[in-house]
Motif scaffolding. Structure first.
Motif, PDB file in Angstrom:
ATOM      1  N   ASN A   1       0.818  -1.214   0.000  1.00 22.56           N
ATOM      2  CA  ASN A   1       0.000   0.000   0.000  1.00 22.56           C
ATOM      3  C   ASN A   1       0.849   1.259   0.000  1.00 22.56           C
ATOM      4  O   ASN A   1       0.612   2.180  -0.771  1.00 22.56           O
ATOM      5  N   VAL A   2       1.836   1.284   0.875  1.00 18.51           N
ATOM      6  CA  VAL A   2       2.649   2.494   1.008  1.00 18.51           C
ATOM      7  C   VAL A   2       3.557   2.681  -0.216  1.00 18.51           C
ATOM      8  O   VAL A   2       3.786   3.799  -0.661  1.00 18.51           O
ATOM      9  N   LEU A   3       4.049   1.583  -0.765  1.00 16.50           N
ATOM     10  CA  LEU A   3       4.955   1.670  -1.913  1.00 16.50           C
ATOM     11  C   LEU A   3       4.193   1.735  -3.237  1.00 16.50           C
ATOM     12  O   LEU A   3       4.768   2.098  -4.256  1.00 16.50           O
ATOM     13  N   ASP A   4       2.920   1.357  -3.217  1.00 16.98           N
ATOM     14  CA  ASP A   4       2.117   1.223  -4.442  1.00 16.98           C
ATOM     15  C   ASP A   4       2.795   0.262  -5.425  1.00 16.98           C
ATOM     16  O   ASP A   4       3.135   0.629  -6.548  1.00 16.98           O
ATOM     17  N   LEU A   5       2.985  -0.951  -4.971  1.00 15.27           N
ATOM     18  CA  LEU A   5       3.527  -2.011  -5.817  1.00 15.27           C
ATOM     19  C   LEU A   5       2.510  -3.149  -5.847  1.00 15.27           C
ATOM     20  O   LEU A   5       1.632  -3.224  -4.987  1.00 15.27           O
TER      21      LEU A   5
END
Lengths: 387, 387
Positions: free
Chosen positions: B311-315
């Motif tokens: 979620n935080v990295l958007d991967l």
């Protein structure tokens, strides 16, 4: 073609430099900042001034040297429109190239799953009114701030839990309205727009940006650049899990940060009515008897989500924005306790929890700023159009 | 100076291209890959071949054209040493420029807070033996893989919970030993070294790399580049919290992913003896009667940590490595359940959970590969030295 390309690149370079600074500068200073030669800058300026994109101020004489002519982005020659769709209001804000606000209107309404048509109608009405107020100043386009995840093409709202929207083709609806005319419209996540207003103030910095608004979202800034991520939503901290199987979030999941720290969650935690607006939340909170407990809950949930994000990103600075900014001083010690217990960064040095000092309504302003982008990216088509 | 700088840049470019590929290539193919002219490549090759950094194979005749001379990194002319310090062993591995392993030795011992001196002594002995076995082949340097966080200068182990090390100046100790001679030594995090072996196999890819070894760590790869982070430890997922106030981790914190998924944790969960080595963990697990429960615990903890990180990295891609690779197929469905419940990426498309297909001992091999770096970055000083 090469030289056309180069000219566009250089026009863009000088125009961006001008738009980013607060005080007017000379051609010489611009040349230095852009590493272009002075004659090149002078030639580019001639074009930009001729089209009304840049304006010259009164010459300044310093000592015995030649007078300096200060340059700044032109006022009032173009209109960039930001539109903010939030849970309880829709706002429009228009700026010129200089960032001066030329029009701003807000209407309050409950935006939800059943009121998409009403939201579109309100948006179109606000845009129509803003265009009318602009009195013929050419509009560049509209950027819509939405508290949710947007499709990579900027057209569809994939999910906006706090609006209760799932897969809403908002841009398509909006552009179907004759009042929006034939203007280009794109939507972007509210937090990613809001963080733009932070970049100028923290040049080259790296930080995790966390913003409390309708929901809780964020962005990741690495050396002055917003990290894009695969779908354009890196930094989305709101739906990271702080309590497995915890409180039900409006997104349908359990234990999300947002289930503890959103506008909705805070109203519930503090026993406030559903009529308390986002901008009144902090004042209402101040009067709540459960204030200390609420601060504890928010701070502890935020602390865990932030610590986990800092570990994965390897960052050591957090900037709190939105309704978290005015309570940052109070909430920071609570966040710090959890962050220092879990963030690896403390092994290398202190973790900094800062308060955003950005303008009010950062996502609305960020949206207007984003709507300027086509002119900054390709000034020559606008020079042709305005010249 | 400009041309010296350019020559070094070009030498580095062609040498890197050669080291990165698996089959020998022609000068023409190298020119195409590096976008240099054929005469430039030929001139650079002359120097590199002369110094023994590149070797020519037997000419190949294809059809009626001129024969093609295949080029590859020279075998046996230089020695790059990787050293791995793990909880239950220390290994050394030497490779040449071609990546051929020329020497490899392992000694088993319990590495802990009380055995730093023993670890240094064992390391120095292994390095001494490797240098002796190399029989005069010049050594480039040593890269030490450590399961912990390393100071940015690559000298101190700031913390390595699974070795019970805090602030150990390991490189300083090691270089004080005469057997290490005057070789340059630097330490790096084991997971960041291991991920290097993955990059060649997934060119340009973006993914979260999670590796189970002494601890559980990771790295973030964005478009083929390892994300550095502020301190060089972006992707450190092992100490993100999966259960607030949960199991005690060896790092002293509570509820870390590593408290549920490390070598130590797994041995405990599966009721295995402390004598079960990391490389035997999966086999031992297969015989354990609690196998299904253990898989459930690991998968569920990993799922939450991975979902939060994605979620935080958007991967949307995860690569499982280390002892997680051989159980990836079995564990993936459990991870997927949690990830799909919490990762926002599923709104845009499927989340991919892949198994690393890298070589065995990726961090040890990655360390040897990293020890090659000075030659790849500045070939000219080595050309002078070897020429």
């Amino acid at each position: 073609m090469q030289s056309t390309h180069l000219r566009e690149h250089n026009l863009s370079l000088v125009l961006r430099s001008l738009v980013g600074i607060e005080t007017p500068v000379s051609r010489a200073a611009l040349a230095k900042a852009t590493r272009l030669t002075k004659p090149t800058v002078s030639k580019l300026m001639e074009e930009l001034i001729g089209a009304g994109l840049v304006q010259e101020g009164a010459p300044l004489t310093r000592g015995t040297g030649r007078p300096i002519v200060p340059l700044s982005p032109a006022r009032g020659t173009l209109l960039a429109l930001g539109l903010e769709v939030a849970a309880d209001h829709i706002s429009v804000l228009g700026t010129d190239l200089a960032g001066e606000v030329t029009v701003q209107r807000t209407e309050y309404l409950q935006v939800g799953a059943g009121t998409v048509a009403e939201a579109v109608e309100t948006s179109a009405r606000l845009i129509g009114a803003a265009l009318e107020a602009a009195d013929g100043v050419p509009a560049i386009g509209i950027c819509v701030s939405v508290p949710g995840r947007i499709s990579p093409d900027g057209g569809r709202v994939l999910s906006a839990p706090n609006l209760d929207w799932t897969d809403v083709p908002f841009v398509e609806h909006l552009t179907a309205d004759p009042r929006v005319a034939s203007l280009p419209v794109r939507a972007e996540n509210d937090n990613r727009l809001a963080v733009r207003t932070e970049l100028d103030r923290r040049p080259g910095a790296s930080f995790l940006y966390v913003r409390g608004s309708t929901g809780v979202g964020g962005a990741v800034v690495l050396e002055g650049q917003v990290m894009p991520g695969e779908h354009g939503w890196a930094g989305e901290i709101g739906h990271t899990v702080v309590v497995r199987g915890g409180a039900l979030c409006r997104c349908g999941r359990r234990g999300c940060l947002e289930a503890y720290v959103s506008h909705h969650a805070l109203r519930e935690l503090a026993g406030l009515g559903t009529d308390v607006r986002i901008e009144d939340l902090v004042d209402a909170l101040a009067l709540s008897s459960d204030r200390a407990e609420v601060i504890g809950t928010i701070g502890s949930a935020l602390g865990l989500a932030v610590a986990n994000a800092l570990n994965v990103l390897d960052l050591s600075t957090v900037v709190l924005s939105g309704y978290l900014a005015p309570i940052a001083e109070e909430i920071a010690p609570v966040i710090r306790t959890t962050v220092e217990a879990h963030a690896l960064a403390v092994e290398a040095g202190p973790v900094t929890i800062e308060r955003s000092d950005a303008l009010a309504e950062p996502s609305l302003r960020g949206a207007a700023r984003a709507a300027l982008e086509p002119v900054l990216a390709s000034p020559s088509s606008w020079i042709r159009r305005l010249g």
